[in-house]
Write a protein that holds these residues in place. Structure first.
Motif, PDB file in Angstrom:
ATOM      1  N   LYS A   1       0.821  -1.209   0.000  1.00 39.33           N
ATOM      2  CA  LYS A   1       0.000   0.000   0.000  1.00 39.33           C
ATOM      3  C   LYS A   1       0.861   1.269   0.000  1.00 39.33           C
ATOM      4  CE  LYS A   1      -3.877  -2.189   2.406  1.00 39.33           C
ATOM      5  NZ  LYS A   1      -4.701  -2.203   3.638  1.00 39.33           N
ATOM      6  N   LEU A   2       2.133   1.098   0.330  1.00 42.53           N
ATOM      7  CA  LEU A   2       3.040   2.243   0.392  1.00 42.53           C
ATOM      8  C   LEU A   2       3.833   2.433  -0.899  1.00 42.53           C
ATOM      9  CD1 LEU A   2       4.486   1.655   3.991  1.00 42.53           C
ATOM     10  CD2 LEU A   2       2.537   3.083   3.334  1.00 42.53           C
ATOM     11  N   CYS A   3       3.641   1.511  -1.856  1.00 41.60           N
ATOM     12  CA  CYS A   3       4.359   1.615  -3.129  1.00 41.60           C
ATOM     13  C   CYS A   3       3.883   2.838  -3.915  1.00 41.60           C
ATOM     14  CB  CYS A   3       4.155   0.346  -3.964  1.00 41.60           C
ATOM     15  SG  CYS A   3       4.953  -1.123  -3.284  1.00 41.60           S
ATOM     16  N   ARG A   4       4.765   3.394  -4.735  1.00 41.66           N
ATOM     17  CA  ARG A   4       4.434   4.582  -5.522  1.00 41.66           C
ATOM     18  C   ARG A   4       3.319   4.295  -6.510  1.00 41.66           C
ATOM     19  NH1 ARG A   4       9.274   7.347  -8.716  1.00 41.66           N
ATOM     20  NH2 ARG A   4      10.019   7.468  -6.540  1.00 41.66           N
ATOM     21  N   PHE A   5       3.350   3.090  -7.110  1.00 44.45           N
ATOM     22  CA  PHE A   5       2.343   2.728  -8.106  1.00 44.45           C
ATOM     23  C   PHE A   5       1.379   1.685  -7.551  1.00 44.45           C
ATOM     24  CE2 PHE A   5       6.299   3.786 -10.432  1.00 44.45           C
ATOM     25  CZ  PHE A   5       5.849   4.931 -11.080  1.00 44.45           C
ATOM     26  N   ARG A   6       0.096   1.884  -7.792  1.00 44.40           N
ATOM     27  CA  ARG A   6      -0.922   0.972  -7.268  1.00 44.40           C
ATOM     28  C   ARG A   6      -0.790  -0.426  -7.852  1.00 44.40           C
ATOM     29  NH1 ARG A   6      -6.858   3.368  -7.477  1.00 44.40           N
ATOM     30  NH2 ARG A   6      -7.173   1.328  -6.491  1.00 44.40           N
ATOM     31  N   ASP A   7      -0.326  -0.520  -9.127  1.00 41.46           N
ATOM     32  CA  ASP A   7      -0.195  -1.821  -9.777  1.00 41.46           C
ATOM     33  C   ASP A   7       1.241  -2.331  -9.720  1.00 41.46           C
ATOM     34  OD1 ASP A   7       0.883   0.068 -11.426  1.00 41.46           O
ATOM     35  OD2 ASP A   7       0.036  -0.755 -13.285  1.00 41.46           O
ATOM     36  N   CYS A   8       1.986  -1.924  -8.724  1.00 43.17           N
ATOM     37  CA  CYS A   8       3.392  -2.316  -8.587  1.00 43.17           C
ATOM     38  C   CYS A   8       3.517  -3.835  -8.504  1.00 43.17           C
ATOM     39  CB  CYS A   8       3.988  -1.689  -7.324  1.00 43.17           C
ATOM     40  SG  CYS A   8       5.742  -2.021  -7.088  1.00 43.17           S
ATOM     41  N   SER A   9       4.434  -4.406  -9.269  1.00 42.12           N
ATOM     42  CA  SER A   9       4.655  -5.856  -9.261  1.00 42.12           C
ATOM     43  C   SER A   9       5.772  -6.238  -8.297  1.00 42.12           C
ATOM     44  CB  SER A   9       5.014  -6.337 -10.670  1.00 42.12           C
ATOM     45  OG  SER A   9       6.264  -5.799 -11.086  1.00 42.12           O
ATOM     46  N   HIS A  10       6.330  -5.246  -7.620  1.00 42.84           N
ATOM     47  CA  HIS A  10       7.401  -5.447  -6.640  1.00 42.84           C
ATOM     48  C   HIS A  10       8.625  -6.094  -7.295  1.00 42.84           C
ATOM     49  CE1 HIS A  10       3.942  -4.547  -4.299  1.00 42.84           C
ATOM     50  NE2 HIS A  10       3.422  -5.754  -4.413  1.00 42.84           N
ATOM     51  N   GLY A  11       8.901  -5.570  -8.483  1.00 44.58           N
ATOM     52  CA  GLY A  11      10.061  -6.045  -9.223  1.00 44.58           C
ATOM     53  C   GLY A  11      11.112  -4.964  -9.334  1.00 44.58           C
ATOM     54  N   THR A  12      11.078  -4.229 -10.451  1.00 44.73           N
ATOM     55  CA  THR A  12      12.084  -3.182 -10.683  1.00 44.73           C
ATOM     56  C   THR A  12      11.498  -1.776 -10.680  1.00 44.73           C
ATOM     57  OG1 THR A  12      11.793  -3.397 -13.084  1.00 44.73           O
ATOM     58  CG2 THR A  12      13.505  -4.761 -12.046  1.00 44.73           C
ATOM     59  N   GLU A  13      10.211  -1.647 -10.338  1.00 47.39           N
ATOM     60  CA  GLU A  13       9.582  -0.326 -10.355  1.00 47.39           C
ATOM     61  C   GLU A  13      10.210   0.607  -9.313  1.00 47.39           C
ATOM     62  OE1 GLU A  13       6.145  -3.292 -11.078  1.00 47.39           O
ATOM     63  OE2 GLU A  13       8.006  -3.184  -9.935  1.00 47.39           O
TER      64      GLU A  13
END
Length: 233
Positions: free
Chosen positions: A160-172
């Motif tokens: 929920k704290l990621c910059r992008f809502r659809d973050c794949s938790h890879g290289t974003e």
């Protein structure tokens, strides 16, 4: 508590249990085979925050009293675990009689032969029903969107704290999950399990074969339960 203990497989069982709204309880069997329970307890705790862990031995009766609160009339218990973990022995210990066949395991790797080859609904004398499932080394994921969030709550909280809502938790950029891994706040194995199960669930949700398996699974349990109740009453 033998060579077959696997925390990654345990994550899958917990995800499925959470999705079904069942109350998960981790039962570490075969306590008579070791004097040091701590490694297994710590390993299980690392993937099951807030889940009760019981250490038992069906052979000696050690720890069985911890399971008694779950044996209430009208309650249905489902046993999940791979072959050789002692599910059939546990059923016999809970029933207080030999109602399930028990096979030995290979000593070198603790792998067991399939004592239970199909789902069985067992009615205990006190009215408790137990669904004993075949030993599974792999557990396919169906719709586990809610269960995944409960089983991997720490990962989803970080997401929920990621910059992008659809973050794949890879290289974003701005990925809070990857940042937590780098800082040592999150075990990378937990993240990889989360991503693997999520990807598998997404695939199975779009797979006609998986949907058919899901329908057959729940249908067979419903039929078995109706038949057992009819035989009893």
């Amino acid at each position: 508590m033998n060579h077959d203990f696997n925390s990654r497989r345990l994550e899958r069982y917990l995800t499925a249990a959470r999705q079904s709204k069942a109350e998960p309880v981790i039962v570490l069997t075969k306590a008579d085979l070791t004097d040091d329970y701590l490694p297994c307890i710590l390993d299980a705790s690392s993937v099951a925050e807030g889940v009760k862990i019981c250490i038992v031995s069906s052979r000696t009766g050690y720890g069985m009293n911890e399971l008694m609160p779950y044996l209430r009339k009208g309650k249905t218990l489902v046993l999940l675990g791979s072959s050789g973990v002692g599910k059939s022995s546990l059923v016999n210990a809970l029933a207080g009689e030999e109602i399930m066949d028990v096979n030995s395991i290979r000593e070198d790797d603790s792998k067991g032969r399939h004592t239970t080859t199909h789902r069985e609904l067992i009615m205990l004398k006190n009215g408790v029903m137990i669904i004993d499932t075949p030993g599974m080394r792999e557990l396919g994921m169906w719709d586990v969107s809610e269960g995944l969030g409960d089983a991997f709550s720490e990962v989803e909280a970080l997401a929920k704290l990621c910059r992008f809502r659809d973050c794949s938790h890879g290289t974003e950029p701005g990925c809070a999950v990857r940042e937590a891994v780098r800082n040592g706040e999150l075990d990378e194995k937990r993240l990889e399990s989360y991503k693997k199960i999520k990807a598998e669930a997404k695939y199975s949700d779009n797979s006609a074969d998986y949907r058919r398996q899901k329908e057959q699974f729940f249908k067979s349990i419903a039929i078995s339960e109706r038949k057992k109740k009819k035989d009893v009453y």
